[in-house]
Design a protein around this motif. Sequence first.
Motif, PDB file in Angstrom:
ATOM      1  N   ALA A  34       0.831  -1.209   0.000  1.00  0.00           N
ATOM      2  CA  ALA A  34       0.000   0.000   0.000  1.00  0.00           C
ATOM      3  C   ALA A  34       0.864   1.257   0.000  1.00  0.00           C
ATOM      4  O   ALA A  34       0.576   2.221  -0.718  1.00  0.00           O
ATOM      5  CB  ALA A  34      -0.929  -0.020   1.218  1.00  0.00           C
ATOM      6  N   HIS A  37       2.755   1.600  -3.409  1.00  0.00           N
ATOM      7  CA  HIS A  37       1.826   2.011  -4.461  1.00  0.00           C
ATOM      8  C   HIS A  37       1.532   3.510  -4.353  1.00  0.00           C
ATOM      9  O   HIS A  37       1.541   4.221  -5.369  1.00  0.00           O
ATOM     10  CB  HIS A  37       0.521   1.216  -4.356  1.00  0.00           C
ATOM     11  CG  HIS A  37      -0.530   1.655  -5.337  1.00  0.00           C
ATOM     12  ND1 HIS A  37      -0.467   1.349  -6.678  1.00  0.00           N
ATOM     13  CD2 HIS A  37      -1.666   2.400  -5.162  1.00  0.00           C
ATOM     14  CE1 HIS A  37      -1.507   1.877  -7.299  1.00  0.00           C
ATOM     15  NE2 HIS A  37      -2.251   2.524  -6.407  1.00  0.00           N
ATOM     16  N   TRP A  38       1.284   3.996  -3.126  1.00  0.00           N
ATOM     17  CA  TRP A  38       0.980   5.422  -2.949  1.00  0.00           C
ATOM     18  C   TRP A  38       2.171   6.274  -3.413  1.00  0.00           C
ATOM     19  O   TRP A  38       1.981   7.264  -4.127  1.00  0.00           O
ATOM     20  CB  TRP A  38       0.654   5.728  -1.482  1.00  0.00           C
ATOM     21  CG  TRP A  38       0.154   7.127  -1.279  1.00  0.00           C
ATOM     22  CD1 TRP A  38      -1.146   7.541  -1.223  1.00  0.00           C
ATOM     23  CD2 TRP A  38       0.959   8.314  -1.132  1.00  0.00           C
ATOM     24  NE1 TRP A  38      -1.203   8.904  -1.063  1.00  0.00           N
ATOM     25  CE2 TRP A  38       0.057   9.418  -1.002  1.00  0.00           C
ATOM     26  CE3 TRP A  38       2.327   8.563  -1.095  1.00  0.00           C
ATOM     27  CZ2 TRP A  38       0.503  10.726  -0.829  1.00  0.00           C
ATOM     28  CZ3 TRP A  38       2.769   9.880  -0.946  1.00  0.00           C
ATOM     29  CH2 TRP A  38       1.867  10.938  -0.809  1.00  0.00           C
ATOM     30  N   GLU A  41       2.577   6.335  -7.210  1.00  0.00           N
ATOM     31  CA  GLU A  41       1.526   7.081  -7.893  1.00  0.00           C
ATOM     32  C   GLU A  41       1.624   8.587  -7.657  1.00  0.00           C
ATOM     33  O   GLU A  41       1.166   9.377  -8.477  1.00  0.00           O
ATOM     34  CB  GLU A  41       0.152   6.586  -7.429  1.00  0.00           C
ATOM     35  CG  GLU A  41      -0.215   5.197  -7.919  1.00  0.00           C
ATOM     36  CD  GLU A  41      -0.306   5.134  -9.433  1.00  0.00           C
ATOM     37  OE1 GLU A  41      -1.015   5.967 -10.020  1.00  0.00           O
ATOM     38  OE2 GLU A  41       0.353   4.262 -10.025  1.00  0.00           O
ATOM     39  N   ASN A  42       2.208   8.989  -6.538  1.00  0.00           N
ATOM     40  CA  ASN A  42       2.174  10.394  -6.143  1.00  0.00           C
ATOM     41  C   ASN A  42       3.531  11.092  -6.155  1.00  0.00           C
ATOM     42  O   ASN A  42       3.581  12.308  -5.946  1.00  0.00           O
ATOM     43  CB  ASN A  42       1.558  10.526  -4.745  1.00  0.00           C
ATOM     44  CG  ASN A  42       0.085  10.150  -4.738  1.00  0.00           C
ATOM     45  OD1 ASN A  42      -0.775  10.945  -5.092  1.00  0.00           O
ATOM     46  ND2 ASN A  42      -0.206   8.917  -4.328  1.00  0.00           N
ATOM     47  N   TYR A 180       4.314  14.174   4.481  1.00  0.00           N
ATOM     48  CA  TYR A 180       3.194  13.249   4.293  1.00  0.00           C
ATOM     49  C   TYR A 180       3.347  12.097   5.276  1.00  0.00           C
ATOM     50  O   TYR A 180       4.457  11.601   5.501  1.00  0.00           O
ATOM     51  CB  TYR A 180       3.167  12.693   2.864  1.00  0.00           C
ATOM     52  CG  TYR A 180       3.030  13.757   1.803  1.00  0.00           C
ATOM     53  CD1 TYR A 180       1.780  14.217   1.407  1.00  0.00           C
ATOM     54  CD2 TYR A 180       4.159  14.312   1.204  1.00  0.00           C
ATOM     55  CE1 TYR A 180       1.657  15.214   0.437  1.00  0.00           C
ATOM     56  CE2 TYR A 180       4.047  15.299   0.236  1.00  0.00           C
ATOM     57  CZ  TYR A 180       2.791  15.743  -0.143  1.00  0.00           C
ATOM     58  OH  TYR A 180       2.680  16.725  -1.095  1.00  0.00           O
ATOM     59  N   LEU A 182       1.771   8.291   5.809  1.00  0.00           N
ATOM     60  CA  LEU A 182       0.965   7.208   5.241  1.00  0.00           C
ATOM     61  C   LEU A 182       0.677   6.219   6.360  1.00  0.00           C
ATOM     62  O   LEU A 182       1.509   5.390   6.714  1.00  0.00           O
ATOM     63  CB  LEU A 182       1.719   6.526   4.097  1.00  0.00           C
ATOM     64  CG  LEU A 182       2.295   7.477   3.030  1.00  0.00           C
ATOM     65  CD1 LEU A 182       3.011   6.688   1.939  1.00  0.00           C
ATOM     66  CD2 LEU A 182       1.198   8.344   2.423  1.00  0.00           C
ATOM     67  N   PHE A 204      -2.611  10.438   4.961  1.00  0.00           N
ATOM     68  CA  PHE A 204      -3.393   9.530   4.125  1.00  0.00           C
ATOM     69  C   PHE A 204      -3.544   8.210   4.875  1.00  0.00           C
ATOM     70  O   PHE A 204      -2.556   7.646   5.348  1.00  0.00           O
ATOM     71  CB  PHE A 204      -2.719   9.301   2.767  1.00  0.00           C
ATOM     72  CG  PHE A 204      -2.707  10.520   1.887  1.00  0.00           C
ATOM     73  CD1 PHE A 204      -3.733  10.757   0.987  1.00  0.00           C
ATOM     74  CD2 PHE A 204      -1.675  11.440   1.994  1.00  0.00           C
ATOM     75  CE1 PHE A 204      -3.729  11.896   0.195  1.00  0.00           C
ATOM     76  CE2 PHE A 204      -1.660  12.574   1.201  1.00  0.00           C
ATOM     77  CZ  PHE A 204      -2.687  12.804   0.297  1.00  0.00           C
ATOM     78  N   LEU A 206      -4.267   4.402   4.691  1.00  0.00           N
ATOM     79  CA  LEU A 206      -4.213   3.309   3.720  1.00  0.00           C
ATOM     80  C   LEU A 206      -4.908   2.075   4.285  1.00  0.00           C
ATOM     81  O   LEU A 206      -4.618   1.648   5.409  1.00  0.00           O
ATOM     82  CB  LEU A 206      -2.753   2.984   3.371  1.00  0.00           C
ATOM     83  CG  LEU A 206      -1.894   4.163   2.914  1.00  0.00           C
ATOM     84  CD1 LEU A 206      -0.478   3.680   2.576  1.00  0.00           C
ATOM     85  CD2 LEU A 206      -2.511   4.869   1.707  1.00  0.00           C
TER      86      LEU A 206
END
Length: 505
Positions: A34, A37-38, A41-42, A180, A182, A204, A206
């Motif tokens: 997870a 992947h974050w 993608e970001n 950030y 996660l 965020f 997850l």
Amino acid sequence: MKIFTAEQIRAWDQFTISHEPVPSIQLMERASIAVAHWISENCKYHRKAVVFCGNGNNGGDGIAVARMLYQKGFDVDVFVNNLKEKFSHDALVNLKRLRDISGISIKKFSDIDDYNFDDKTMIVDALFGTGLSRSLEGEYKEVVNQLNAKKNIKISIDVPSGLPTDKIIENKDCVFNADYTLSFQSWKRTFLHPEAGEYTGKVFILDIDLSKEYAESVAAEYNVIDDHLIDSIFQPRKEFSHKGTYGKVMMIAGSYGKVGAAVLATKSALKTGAGLTFTLAPECGYEILQTSCPEAMFFAGGKEHIENFDVDENMTCGIGPGLGTHPQTEKSFLNFLKGYNTPLILDADALNMISKDSKNLKFIPEKSILTPHPKEFERLFGKTDNSFDRLELAREKAKELHVYIVLKDHHTQIINPKGEVYYNITGNAGLAKGGSGDILTGILTSLLAQGYSEEDTCILGVWLHGKAADFASEKYSKESMLPTDVINELGSVFKELNKRTEKDL
């Protein structure tokens, strides 16, 4: 969404491992997938990741993330304190997997000074997770201080290292300063308080598919307002209804020079859907209110300030915006309060007048909704050292007075008479302007008049207020958005809510 303590989170992991069942190493893999992947993608600009790992399970997450990011095409280096230290079982498994990849270098903390942190490098913090119960010290404290001095993008896995999950941090504690965070499965309490939340950056959550059975069965005193809760509360407009269906609102607000507060509260009550809206204000506000809010009816309560609190029992009253604290207003208001038994929404100067004598607290009708900002709360109930202590005092007072307290903050907290807490996560710093609280008072009064329970009124009202502010900030920016922009975006929020509740054909 329930907020669990660090101890409950560990129990949640173990429950999932034993009841799914799933090996602990596989659960770590889920979490790492997870996170990787974050990031992939970001963080497309930052193609180089430097992952700092402890020797516990948070470090194991970081080591696994390093492997996965490398497989996704990132340049990756891993820093550990000492390879001879004892690693947790799952961290050691991932360390062995990492050693099989020749393209990833494993370095020591002492190599930081010679390392090239260019502008495409992101720093990933996997030193300590929720299991840390002490302040950072020694080499870990030193490395966090070094990393905090870097200007690179910083990402923490689960929690910023050094940040406790269930208590306030000490002033001298060292904490990784993330851009950030996660985190896994649910919010942590410290993320939601200003003294600690400044270290998390943007959070965020997850989903790593921890046991739903555990989450549903284990009690929690603290919660986050999420879309699922809002959808369960919101009541779409009935087709066969009329203005009497949605109640009567009486906004008691305004004084000479502060009629704008009455306008904002009245407009927001109208925009939130009240069937009939009335404004009790001084005569000096008559033309302003009738011109700016033609849909509302005007009652004069005095010339330049309100002296007469004459209210029908079938009205739902919101009292306080721009009211002022004129001696005659105060005398009339307290007399009104002593003889009124229906729940009220009390804000601003209504709270300030009550706070002049602690004996006035007993006159507040049960189930009323109080909406203090931190200073107003302090005047009402006393000074506290930090926002954690303030919340605990609010829980005591909500139980004692049998009222609902909407404790306004960056993440506003709603406390019910049982002492349960709901944190709101909509809204933004654009609300840090005079008039924002007046809007909330109008929203809450309107919802209560429409038949929502006191608790649902608080939860839905605070969420609506914040969500409309989020829409406004997207259009105008946090700096330039006005309270009137927030009122105008209430329609956009209701459109979204209605769309979510429509049944598929």
